[in-house]
Design a protein around this motif. Sequence first.
Motif, PDB file in Angstrom:
ATOM      1  N   MET A   1       0.870  -1.195   0.000  1.00 15.53           N
ATOM      2  CA  MET A   1       0.000   0.000   0.000  1.00 15.53           C
ATOM      3  C   MET A   1       0.896   1.230   0.000  1.00 15.53           C
ATOM      4  N   THR A   2       0.697   2.095  -0.973  1.00 15.09           N
ATOM      5  CA  THR A   2       1.588   3.259  -1.061  1.00 15.09           C
ATOM      6  C   THR A   2       1.097   4.358  -0.122  1.00 15.09           C
ATOM      7  N   ALA A   3       2.033   5.163   0.366  1.00 11.54           N
ATOM      8  CA  ALA A   3       1.694   6.272   1.280  1.00 11.54           C
ATOM      9  C   ALA A   3       0.883   7.306   0.502  1.00 11.54           C
ATOM     10  N   PRO A   4      -0.102   7.963   1.169  1.00 12.52           N
ATOM     11  CA  PRO A   4      -0.899   8.994   0.474  1.00 12.52           C
ATOM     12  C   PRO A   4      -0.005  10.169   0.072  1.00 12.52           C
ATOM     13  N   GLU A   5      -0.348  10.802  -1.053  1.00  8.48           N
ATOM     14  CA  GLU A   5       0.445  11.928  -1.556  1.00  8.48           C
ATOM     15  C   GLU A   5       0.279  13.145  -0.648  1.00  8.48           C
ATOM     16  N   GLN A   6       1.399  13.777  -0.260  1.00  7.85           N
ATOM     17  CA  GLN A   6       1.331  14.970   0.583  1.00  7.85           C
ATOM     18  C   GLN A   6       0.897  16.160  -0.268  1.00  7.85           C
ATOM     19  N   PRO A   7      -0.021  16.988   0.264  1.00  4.11           N
ATOM     20  CA  PRO A   7      -0.429  18.175  -0.511  1.00  4.11           C
ATOM     21  C   PRO A   7       0.764  19.109  -0.714  1.00  4.11           C
ATOM     22  N   ASP A   8       0.789  19.778  -1.871  1.00  2.78           N
ATOM     23  CA  ASP A   8       1.924  20.640  -2.209  1.00  2.78           C
ATOM     24  C   ASP A   8       1.733  22.007  -1.565  1.00  2.78           C
ATOM     25  N   ILE A   9       2.174  22.170  -0.324  1.00  2.00           N
ATOM     26  CA  ILE A   9       2.043  23.443   0.396  1.00  2.00           C
ATOM     27  C   ILE A   9       3.429  24.049   0.539  1.00  2.00           C
ATOM     28  N   ASP A  10       3.510  25.347   0.242  1.00  2.00           N
ATOM     29  CA  ASP A  10       4.785  26.051   0.383  1.00  2.00           C
ATOM     30  C   ASP A  10       5.082  26.216   1.874  1.00  2.00           C
ATOM     31  N   ARG A  11       6.074  25.482   2.376  1.00  2.00           N
ATOM     32  CA  ARG A  11       6.377  25.481   3.811  1.00  2.00           C
ATOM     33  C   ARG A  11       6.989  26.787   4.274  1.00  2.00           C
ATOM     34  N   VAL A  12       7.536  27.559   3.327  1.00  2.00           N
ATOM     35  CA  VAL A  12       8.102  28.861   3.726  1.00  2.00           C
ATOM     36  C   VAL A  12       6.956  29.788   4.118  1.00  2.00           C
ATOM     37  N   ILE A  13       5.873  29.772   3.334  1.00  2.00           N
ATOM     38  CA  ILE A  13       4.736  30.658   3.599  1.00  2.00           C
ATOM     39  C   ILE A  13       3.816  30.077   4.658  1.00  2.00           C
ATOM     40  N   HIS A  14       3.805  28.777   4.813  1.00  2.00           N
ATOM     41  CA  HIS A  14       2.821  28.117   5.670  1.00  2.00           C
ATOM     42  C   HIS A  14       2.996  28.442   7.151  1.00  2.00           C
ATOM     43  N   GLU A  15       4.107  28.962   7.531  1.00  2.00           N
ATOM     44  CA  GLU A  15       4.360  29.373   8.923  1.00  2.00           C
ATOM     45  C   GLU A  15       3.546  30.659   9.186  1.00  2.00           C
ATOM     46  N   PRO A  16       2.701  30.707  10.255  1.00  2.00           N
ATOM     47  CA  PRO A  16       1.802  31.856  10.465  1.00  2.00           C
ATOM     48  C   PRO A  16       2.497  33.228  10.447  1.00  2.00           C
ATOM     49  N   ALA A  17       3.665  33.307  11.087  1.00  2.00           N
ATOM     50  CA  ALA A  17       4.340  34.611  11.152  1.00  2.00           C
ATOM     51  C   ALA A  17       4.764  35.067   9.760  1.00  2.00           C
ATOM     52  N   ARG A  18       5.282  34.137   8.955  1.00  2.00           N
ATOM     53  CA  ARG A  18       5.743  34.526   7.616  1.00  2.00           C
ATOM     54  C   ARG A  18       4.550  34.837   6.705  1.00  2.00           C
ATOM     55  N   LEU A  19       3.451  34.139   6.889  1.00  2.00           N
ATOM     56  CA  LEU A  19       2.235  34.452   6.123  1.00  2.00           C
ATOM     57  C   LEU A  19       1.763  35.861   6.461  1.00  2.00           C
ATOM     58  N   ALA A  20       1.793  36.202   7.752  1.00  2.00           N
ATOM     59  CA  ALA A  20       1.381  37.552   8.175  1.00  2.00           C
ATOM     60  C   ALA A  20       2.307  38.609   7.576  1.00  2.00           C
ATOM     61  N   ILE A  21       3.610  38.343   7.552  1.00  2.00           N
ATOM     62  CA  ILE A  21       4.578  39.305   6.992  1.00  2.00           C
ATOM     63  C   ILE A  21       4.289  39.525   5.508  1.00  2.00           C
ATOM     64  N   LEU A  22       4.096  38.445   4.774  1.00  2.00           N
ATOM     65  CA  LEU A  22       3.832  38.581   3.336  1.00  2.00           C
ATOM     66  C   LEU A  22       2.493  39.271   3.084  1.00  2.00           C
ATOM     67  N   ALA A  23       1.490  38.965   3.918  1.00  2.00           N
ATOM     68  CA  ALA A  23       0.179  39.611   3.763  1.00  2.00           C
ATOM     69  C   ALA A  23       0.322  41.117   3.960  1.00  2.00           C
ATOM     70  N   CYS A  24       1.092  41.508   4.981  1.00  2.00           N
ATOM     71  CA  CYS A  24       1.300  42.934   5.263  1.00  2.00           C
ATOM     72  C   CYS A  24       2.036  43.606   4.101  1.00  2.00           C
ATOM     73  N   LEU A  25       3.123  43.002   3.644  1.00  2.00           N
ATOM     74  CA  LEU A  25       3.927  43.619   2.585  1.00  2.00           C
ATOM     75  C   LEU A  25       3.197  43.636   1.248  1.00  2.00           C
ATOM     76  N   SER A  26       2.251  42.707   1.046  1.00  2.00           N
ATOM     77  CA  SER A  26       1.512  42.687  -0.224  1.00  2.00           C
ATOM     78  C   SER A  26       0.534  43.858  -0.324  1.00  2.00           C
ATOM     79  N   ALA A  27       0.249  44.506   0.815  1.00  2.00           N
ATOM     80  CA  ALA A  27      -0.706  45.628   0.812  1.00  2.00           C
ATOM     81  C   ALA A  27      -0.027  46.985   0.663  1.00  2.00           C
ATOM     82  N   VAL A  28       1.311  47.001   0.646  1.00  2.00           N
ATOM     83  CA  VAL A  28       2.043  48.269   0.548  1.00  2.00           C
ATOM     84  C   VAL A  28       3.107  48.183  -0.536  1.00  2.00           C
ATOM     85  N   GLU A  29       3.667  49.349  -0.894  1.00  2.00           N
ATOM     86  CA  GLU A  29       4.774  49.393  -1.849  1.00  2.00           C
ATOM     87  C   GLU A  29       6.046  48.925  -1.139  1.00  2.00           C
ATOM     88  N   SER A  30       6.262  49.439   0.059  1.00  2.00           N
ATOM     89  CA  SER A  30       7.394  49.041   0.899  1.00  2.00           C
ATOM     90  C   SER A  30       7.103  49.493   2.325  1.00  2.00           C
TER      91      SER A  30
END
Lengths: 101, 207
Positions: A1-30
């Motif tokens: 029986m083969t192991a189920p396929e892991q979903p392709d999630i970007d682990r760099v962004i998946h960390e809550p703090a880094r997601l929050a940082i990118l969300a903040c920076l995506s709303a501004v120029e800098s």
Amino acid sequence: MTAPEQPDIDRVIHEPARLAILACLSAVESADFLFVASQTGLTRGNLSSHMTKLETAGYVEVKKEFVERIPRTLLRITRRGRAALRDYRRSMLGMLRDLPR
Amino acid sequence: MTDMPSVEDIQRRTRRSISEDGLTELGAGMALLVVATVMFIAVVFDRKLFFYASIFPALVMISIRSLRVRLTAPRIGYAEPARTGMKLGILIGLAGLMVLGVAVTAARQLLSWRPPVWAFNWLFALLGLGGAAALYGHWRETGLRRFFVYAAVVAASSVGPALARLELGIHIAVATGASGLVMTAAGIWWLVDFLRRHPRPAESPAG
């Protein structure tokens, strides 16, 4: 029986703090460190450590610029970072849609 | 931070933070008041000071940016707002004005046609409605209700004088004066409120 396929999630962004940082920076120029820290609730040390990971992944860039003759370290999301955030959002929504009721 | 944050909430809160200091409306309000003053002087005293109406608003906006660096940034940090919407708006506005100018000039030269006087009033009213739309959009992006109020004031003060068929100079003076007064007063109020809510952090001791 083969192991189920892991979903392709970007682990760099998946960390809550880094997601929050990118969300903040995506709303501004800098933005500077103090602004991003005040928006995300992270300490400067914590923010610095997460920024290093994001910079290594090519999602953000850090530049020293003069604003009104005052030197500032400005953070900016890159095109790659915007695309990665968009793809992350798409894969998370896709995963949630596929969840059984 | 352990809970996954809402990306949209953070984006909205970020855009809101950039505008909460009141300096956006203070700068826009002061620029409008300068235009209103110049038009008032032109109508009442027949002195044409349009040069000041063209350069002073730009000087005001530069000063506001400088104030933001010196007042806001030490308290909550510094951020440059995303410019995508504004760039597109300015591009569309300029393109529209160019097309209109070419069309009116061509009609005057080729057909000896002069547009009716009221057309200029409604052209100015259209410009005002464009400004109101931009303020409305800013309310939708930030959730700051006062920008909805500014949009309503700008729309009413732009269209009202056109409906009342005021002379163009008076129309411009009334529209820019009313909008400028409201936004300047509100900007000062919100700036004082912002400085009270975000005291300047104490300087760290040397050494």
